[in-house]
Design a protein around this motif. Structure first.
Motif, short mmCIF file in Angstrom:
data_model
loop_
_atom_site.label_atom_id
_atom_site.label_comp_id
_atom_site.label_asym_id
_atom_site.label_seq_id
_atom_site.Cartn_x
_atom_site.Cartn_y
_atom_site.Cartn_z
N ALA A 77 13.39 3.96 3.28
CA ALA A 77 13.19 5.38 3.58
C ALA A 77 14.21 6.25 2.86
CB ALA A 77 13.27 5.61 5.09
N VAL A 78 15.45 5.79 2.80
CA VAL A 78 16.49 6.55 2.09
C VAL A 78 16.20 6.54 0.59
CG1 VAL A 78 18.94 6.56 1.46
CG2 VAL A 78 18.25 6.26 3.84
N TRP A 79 15.80 5.39 0.08
CA TRP A 79 15.52 5.27 -1.35
C TRP A 79 14.35 6.17 -1.75
CZ3 TRP A 79 11.39 2.61 -3.98
CH2 TRP A 79 11.58 2.54 -5.36
N ARG A 80 13.32 6.23 -0.91
CA ARG A 80 12.15 7.08 -1.19
C ARG A 80 12.38 8.52 -0.77
NH1 ARG A 80 6.96 4.25 1.13
NH2 ARG A 80 6.09 6.15 0.26
N TRP A 81 13.46 8.77 -0.05
CA TRP A 81 13.87 10.08 0.43
C TRP A 81 12.78 10.76 1.26
CZ3 TRP A 81 18.65 11.31 0.90
CH2 TRP A 81 19.02 12.61 1.19
N GLU A 82 12.25 9.99 2.21
CA GLU A 82 11.27 10.55 3.13
C GLU A 82 11.43 9.86 4.48
OE1 GLU A 82 7.24 8.02 2.41
OE2 GLU A 82 7.66 9.60 0.99
N ARG A 83 11.01 10.56 5.51
CA ARG A 83 11.10 9.99 6.85
C ARG A 83 9.70 9.66 7.34
NH1 ARG A 83 9.84 13.97 10.61
NH2 ARG A 83 9.82 16.06 9.73
N PRO A 84 9.58 8.62 8.14
CA PRO A 84 8.26 8.28 8.68
C PRO A 84 7.78 9.38 9.64
CG PRO A 84 9.88 6.58 9.18
CD PRO A 84 10.59 7.68 8.52
N VAL A 85 6.51 9.68 9.59
CA VAL A 85 5.92 10.71 10.45
C VAL A 85 4.67 10.15 11.11
CG1 VAL A 85 4.90 13.02 10.48
CG2 VAL A 85 6.77 12.53 8.91
N LEU A 86 4.54 10.39 12.41
CA LEU A 86 3.34 10.00 13.14
C LEU A 86 2.36 11.17 13.06
CD1 LEU A 86 5.02 8.39 16.27
CD2 LEU A 86 4.20 7.26 14.21
N ARG A 87 1.29 11.02 12.28
CA ARG A 87 0.38 12.13 12.02
C ARG A 87 -0.86 12.14 12.91
NH1 ARG A 87 2.40 14.25 7.29
NH2 ARG A 87 3.40 12.78 5.90
N SER A 88 -1.18 11.02 13.54
CA SER A 88 -2.41 10.97 14.32
C SER A 88 -2.21 10.13 15.58
CB SER A 88 -3.55 10.36 13.48
OG SER A 88 -3.27 9.00 13.23
N LYS A 89 -3.20 10.18 16.45
CA LYS A 89 -3.17 9.36 17.67
C LYS A 89 -3.12 7.87 17.31
CE LYS A 89 -3.52 11.03 21.81
NZ LYS A 89 -2.37 11.47 22.52
N PHE A 95 2.51 2.75 16.60
CA PHE A 95 3.95 2.77 16.88
C PHE A 95 4.25 2.16 18.25
CE2 PHE A 95 7.79 4.85 18.49
CZ PHE A 95 8.70 4.48 17.50
N LEU A 96 3.45 2.53 19.26
CA LEU A 96 3.63 1.97 20.60
C LEU A 96 3.43 0.46 20.58
CD1 LEU A 96 4.03 2.27 23.66
CD2 LEU A 96 1.56 2.67 23.83
N THR A 99 6.39 -1.16 18.97
CA THR A 99 7.56 -1.16 19.86
C THR A 99 7.45 -2.26 20.91
OG1 THR A 99 7.81 1.23 19.54
CG2 THR A 99 8.92 0.27 21.44
N ILE A 100 6.26 -2.44 21.46
CA ILE A 100 6.05 -3.51 22.44
C ILE A 100 6.22 -4.88 21.77
CG2 ILE A 100 4.32 -4.62 23.93
CD1 ILE A 100 3.28 -1.75 24.50
N ALA A 101 5.67 -5.03 20.57
CA ALA A 101 5.82 -6.31 19.84
C ALA A 101 7.29 -6.57 19.51
CB ALA A 101 4.97 -6.28 18.57
N ALA A 102 8.01 -5.52 19.12
CA ALA A 102 9.44 -5.67 18.80
C ALA A 102 10.23 -6.07 20.04
CB ALA A 102 9.98 -4.36 18.21
#
Length: 114
Positions: A77-89, A95-96, A99-102
Motif C-alpha cells: 500500500a505504501v509502495w503504490r501510495w494508496e489506501r484500501p477503500v471499502l466501496r460496496s456492501k 472484509f468481515l 476478519t473472522i478468518a484472520a
C-alpha cells in the motif's frame, strides 16, 4: 526523520518496551481475549513484529501468524501510495469474512505451533 533511529532503538531493546507499556495501561490483552479467551487478528502483533525485528521468525509466528502478511500488505500500500477503500456492501462483507478468518487463523495456528 527520527522514525528509523527510533525503530532501531526499539528493535535492540532487551525487552519489548511497547508491550510492557500496553500491559501497564491495561491495553493488553484486548477485551476479546481478556473476557472470552479469543485472540483477535491483531492480538500479539506487537510482540510478533518485535520478534521479527530480532529475526526470530518462529517466535514471531507463535505470537501472531498474520504479522508477516500484514506487513507485506502495508508495504504494498505504501509502495503504490494508496489506501484500501471499502466501496460496496460486497467489499464490507468480504472484509468481515476476512476478519473472522484472520481471527480463526490467529487462534488455531499458534496453538498448533506451540
Amino acid at each position: 526523520m527520527l522514525t528509523l533511529p527510533m525503530l532501531w532503538v526499539l528493535a535492540h531493546a532487551e525487552h519489548n518496551p511497547i508491550v510492557q507499556m500496553e500491559a501497564r495501561l491495561g491495553l493488553s490483552p484486548a477485551p476479546l481475549e481478556r473476557f472470552f479467551g479469543i485472540r483477535g487478528p491483531f492480538s500479539g502483533m506487537t510482540e510478533a513484529a518485535y520478534q521479527l525485528a530480532h529475526f526470530n521468525v518462529g517466535a514471531s509466528l507463535v505470537a501472531n501468524v498474520l504479522t508477516i502478511p500484514f506487513l507485506l500488505v502495508i508495504a504494498i500500500a505504501v509502495w503504490r501510495w494508496e489506501r484500501p477503500v471499502l466501496r460496496s456492501k460486497g467489499d464490507e462483507l468480504l472484509f468481515l469474512g476476512g476478519t473472522i478468518a484472520a481471527t480463526v487463523l490467529n487462534n488455531v495456528v499458534p496453538a498448533a505451533l506451540a
